[in-house]
Write a protein that holds these residues in place. Structure first.
Motif, PDB file in Angstrom:
ATOM      1  N   THR A 112      33.834  34.207  53.869  1.00 34.03           N
ATOM      2  CA  THR A 112      32.456  33.993  53.408  1.00 34.03           C
ATOM      3  C   THR A 112      31.972  32.635  53.921  1.00 34.03           C
ATOM      4  O   THR A 112      30.840  32.494  54.402  1.00 34.03           O
ATOM      5  N   SER A 113      32.861  31.649  53.828  1.00 35.68           N
ATOM      6  CA  SER A 113      32.502  30.322  54.354  1.00 35.68           C
ATOM      7  C   SER A 113      32.283  30.381  55.853  1.00 35.68           C
ATOM      8  O   SER A 113      31.308  29.829  56.368  1.00 35.68           O
ATOM      9  N   SER A 154      40.899  38.626  47.882  1.00 31.10           N
ATOM     10  CA  SER A 154      39.725  37.819  47.533  1.00 31.10           C
ATOM     11  C   SER A 154      39.810  36.444  48.196  1.00 31.10           C
ATOM     12  O   SER A 154      38.785  35.845  48.526  1.00 31.10           O
ATOM     13  N   GLN A 155      41.019  35.994  48.387  1.00 30.51           N
ATOM     14  CA  GLN A 155      41.201  34.667  48.974  1.00 30.51           C
ATOM     15  C   GLN A 155      40.726  34.668  50.432  1.00 30.51           C
ATOM     16  O   GLN A 155      39.994  33.781  50.864  1.00 30.51           O
ATOM     17  N   THR A 156      41.081  35.706  51.164  1.00 33.69           N
ATOM     18  CA  THR A 156      40.605  35.835  52.543  1.00 33.69           C
ATOM     19  C   THR A 156      39.104  36.085  52.579  1.00 33.69           C
ATOM     20  O   THR A 156      38.397  35.536  53.433  1.00 33.69           O
ATOM     21  N   GLN A 157      38.609  36.874  51.649  1.00 34.28           N
ATOM     22  CA  GLN A 157      37.157  37.100  51.611  1.00 34.28           C
ATOM     23  C   GLN A 157      36.411  35.785  51.420  1.00 34.28           C
ATOM     24  O   GLN A 157      35.366  35.556  52.023  1.00 34.28           O
ATOM     25  N   ARG A 158      36.966  34.921  50.555  1.00 30.56           N
ATOM     26  CA  ARG A 158      36.293  33.653  50.290  1.00 30.56           C
ATOM     27  C   ARG A 158      36.298  32.753  51.538  1.00 30.56           C
ATOM     28  O   ARG A 158      35.285  32.144  51.888  1.00 30.56           O
ATOM     29  N   MET A 182      33.827  41.600  47.495  1.00 32.04           N
ATOM     30  CA  MET A 182      33.091  40.715  46.590  1.00 32.04           C
ATOM     31  C   MET A 182      31.624  40.664  47.024  1.00 32.04           C
ATOM     32  O   MET A 182      31.333  40.648  48.227  1.00 32.04           O
ATOM     33  N   PRO A 183      30.700  40.610  46.079  1.00 34.83           N
ATOM     34  CA  PRO A 183      29.278  40.609  46.439  1.00 34.83           C
ATOM     35  C   PRO A 183      28.919  39.498  47.440  1.00 34.83           C
ATOM     36  O   PRO A 183      28.160  39.730  48.388  1.00 34.83           O
ATOM     37  N   SER A 184      29.504  38.305  47.252  1.00 35.95           N
ATOM     38  CA  SER A 184      29.179  37.200  48.158  1.00 35.95           C
ATOM     39  C   SER A 184      29.658  37.512  49.579  1.00 35.95           C
ATOM     40  O   SER A 184      28.977  37.176  50.557  1.00 35.95           O
TER      41      SER A 184
END
Lengths: 506, 506
Positions: A383-384, A376-380, A159-161
């Motif tokens: 990201t935090s 995506s859930q782990t990426q999010r 993901m870009p973020s």
């Protein structure tokens, strides 16, 4: 070469048209005779000719009844490439990992279990990760943000973020204030193992080879060979040089490969070196780059332990070296592998990274990343975590100090047993010289000692031969999954083996 | 065959020893002459002989200065296999997806954007996922449990706790109270796309083929061909049969492949069919199984949409069929692909599954799963979600009803425009007959209409040719990413295209 020649030569030569006609005719005759005989007695398959006749005569709905009358025709086979992979590995690296997994040491639950020093896992700073999860993650809105809004399709290569914070984190770990990494140059993969596999696939064709300074990480064989079909040519480093890579040895390995007709497509290095723990200095990296430039080949630099250097040691990334070189073609040949399994101690989260300046490599890797993408859930969540600047700064600093401290205690404990380690500056392991304990002085002697360590001392380490080390008697000990209180147990167990060896070997 | 024969034939034949000696000598001479000429003028590489001499004469530290004097020698090339992958795809499937991604329709933000009907994504029940996350996940201890304790290395093919709930969930979705799935038969992968790739690699060697009923999911080409190098042989289904697979056509395709010398290693089906939306009934599945048994080949059954059948429609898994057959060898040839991207609407989480009864397939897939493994953190979250029985029961029921309801509304709206759909019973899409709108009646006419839909109506759908459909004019419309309020917009946009087509085509 003596057996096959173009028939053209015969037709135009002395034998003339007659031979050119008769030979293929005779060959066809014998070939058909052979095929006919071997087809008429199949081992597992029923006769195909009768079944197809039946099937075409029958309407579809009743064909099953007809088919039912035939017996089972044997077992459907695996592909030949999978057959070789599915066999149990005979490498002591994997055997040891499995043994330690089946019977893991625990101070209270299983005090006679095997102590795992074969897996490079860092448990020294798990408390910091735990603290972040409990303080920041659970009691904030991060948890809910990691749910449904990102459950839909996301870019398969990250993901870009997440790429943004990952690039910033790499800059923090590897940039030394000199270079910064850009998110557009990153491909996120499910672990560094997938990153190495994808790069192997993208940079080399089956049968091509990478040069790799040996001893090297045993997993490279799997990542590069299994599916990508790329060969690894070890360039042997020796203890007399402190196992530093010698460019002349690289040159020699390259020339020998060329003589064999093997196409070398790149050099694969790890820096900090796994299993050695040393850092490749700027001069050597420059030499490597120019070596690669001269032969127009790639450089894959696995920098997975860049943030796990000891205390204040200085790490220089190949990315910095190539940016300083200022050569556009050089930039296109350098590819960095990174990930969060070692430096952030979250191997279970499976986050790897490819960094490349080469647009074509990025384009191909981006497409292949769909087979190795990260939730995506782990990426999010990450990201935090990675955008929490205070956390990353403190974590990196404290973690490095803890690794250094553990390293010092561990190395001193080994020294107390008369065992010396190669001077190392990073990584989660040390490279231990146990050559005086082996007999005979050979790979066999090394493996005998490894078995004794595993079965008698109940300690799993990685023997040098599993890392393609040319000198017998060296072992990789990973010390960061230990607690300090485990060290006396390790020492006491090693002591037993050292004592049994000493009378005959020292 | 006319050009190459064993020289043995010549040596033993009339030409005798003289020819057998002279021919290879002459050939060698010309070969060396050719190689010499072509080596002496390299385009990108500098002369290797001079550089190796310099390098071996110089100490390592100064070799760089020497190397520096040479100019940059060109661009390091990608592998030939990656070069073909890195090129932009010319399939309208991918072009359409990209176009819609770049300019996505939004009622308020971008009312003139492209409406995405090309991606099979289900957004109808995201509110249920969101509710679970906000109620159960955030305000319970689940969040913190998904953190540090599982950040260490976990089994690469899935955590045992996750495999357990996944097997139970598959039993709930696909078992119909008749069969139950067992965790020991599962391999967890990062998405079903990786599951298909791994199975292709494991079941077939490069150049081998799978038979696949066409029209088929466009992504199979990528998953099966790109890295595994396995070919797909379409078995064409026709509208006159309701696009049902005909076993005689399968037989024919198999025989033709055999005649070409191509080894067929399996049949790849999707059930519910993507893109058709029909369900393969028990009789057809039995026929397929016996077809495979007779030829001793594998069956890969992609059952990714098993839980997305409409309302109370009954889905029969190939696993049930093979268990009922009671044949041990049959069990070993059947492999199921599943995942949570469609039935639980979480494609971003990248969770795919291989289910196999074949121990060798499991062993090889388990090893390859390390390149496609799922974050332990996501596995832990989903273990909580899938073990919440009330949630899964309610979710599956409500979701199926919503898909059915949306399907009915959407199909009725198309019918209002004079467009008929194939009768479907599951999946997130319908298969629409637009053949009367195309001109000429060919793939070209179909693609012209697709471009008109994309550029004029600003609707992205998948043309049948992208799915290897043999009849032009059919399109896949995915309707589950729409809100009901979007349907009038879709109708109004389609109306414009239908009107422009009617005078010339109907």
């Amino acid at each position: 070469m003596r057996l096959i020649v173009p028939l053209q030569g015969v037709v135009q030569g002395k034998g003339g048209l007659l031979l050119g006609t008769l030979i293929p005719c005779a060959l066809f005759y014998f070939l058909q005779l052979y095929l006919k005989r071997h087809r008429s007695s199949p081992k597992n398959l029923p006769s195909r000719s009768s079944s197809s006749a039946n099937l075409s005569e029958l309407p579809r709905s009743s064909s099953r009844a007809n088919l039912l009358s035939r017996g089972s025709t044997g077992r459907a086979q695996l592909s030949s490439r999978a057959t070789s992979i599915s066999k149990p590995s005979d490498s002591p690296y994997y055997i040891g990992l499995d043994r330690a997994r089946e019977d893991p040491y625990d101070e209270i639950e299983n005090p006679n279990g095997i102590i795992q020093l074969g897996l490079s896992e860092n448990r020294l700073s798990l408390d910091l990760i735990e603290e972040w999860f409990s303080k920041v993650f659970t009691y904030s809105s991060v948890g809910i943000k990691c749910g449904p809004m990102i459950s839909t399709y996301q870019p398969m290569d990250g993901m870009p973020s997440f790429k943004k914070v990952m690039a910033d984190f790499m800059t923090q770990v590897m940039g030394r204030g000199e270079v910064s990494f850009h998110p557009s140059r990153l491909i996120i993969t499910s672990g560094a193992t997938a990153a190495v596999e994808i790069l192997s696939f993208v940079l080399a064709d089956p049968g091509n080879a990478f040069l790799v300074p040996a001893p090297y990480y045993p997993g490279f064989d799997r990542d590069v060979r299994w599916r990508a079909g790329v060969e690894l040519i070890p360039v042997h480093c020796r203890s007399c040089d402190g196992f530093t890579l010698n460019i002349m040895a690289l040159e020699q390995a390259y020339n020998q490969a060329k003589k064999r007709g093997q196409k070398v497509r790149g050099i694969l290095i790890s820096n900090p070196s796994n299993p050695l723990g040393n850092l490749l200095n700027r001069e050597l990296l420059n030499d490597l780059l120019y070596f690669a430039r001269e032969r127009n080949i790639h450089v894959i630099s696995d920098e997975l332990f860049a943030g796990s250097v000891f205390g204040d040691e200085e790490f220089v990334s190949m990315a910095e070296v190539v940016l300083r070189s200022g050569d556009a073609a050089d930039k296109e040949r350098v590819h960095i592998v990174y990930g969060l399994s070692k430096d952030v101690s979250i191997p279970g989260f499976r986050v790897g990274v490819i960094h490349s300046f080469n647009e074509n490599v990025l384009a191909a890797s981006q497409k292949l990343a769909r087979f190795s993408s990260v939730s995506s859930q782990t990426q999010r969540v990450l990201t935090s975590m990675l955008s929490d600047e205070r956390f990353t700064r403190d974590y990196l600093k404290i973690n490095r100090e803890r690794i250094l401290s553990m390293h010092n205690v561990f190395v001193a404990a080994l020294r107390g047993l008369g065992l010396e380690c190669l001077k190392s500056r990073g990584g989660l392991y040390c490279w231990v010289d146990m050559s005086k304990l082996i007999s005979p002085y050979s790979e066999k002697g090394e493996l005998d000692l490894w078995i004794k360590l595993l079965n008698t001392a109940k300690i799993n380490v990685t023997p040098g031969s599993a890392c393609h080390c040319i000198e017998p008697g060296w072992f990789r000990f990973c010390f960061t999954a230990l607690k300090e209180s485990d060290i006396p147990v390790v020492v006491e167990r090693l002591q037993r083996v050292v004592e049994t060896c000493e009378p005959s070997c020292v």
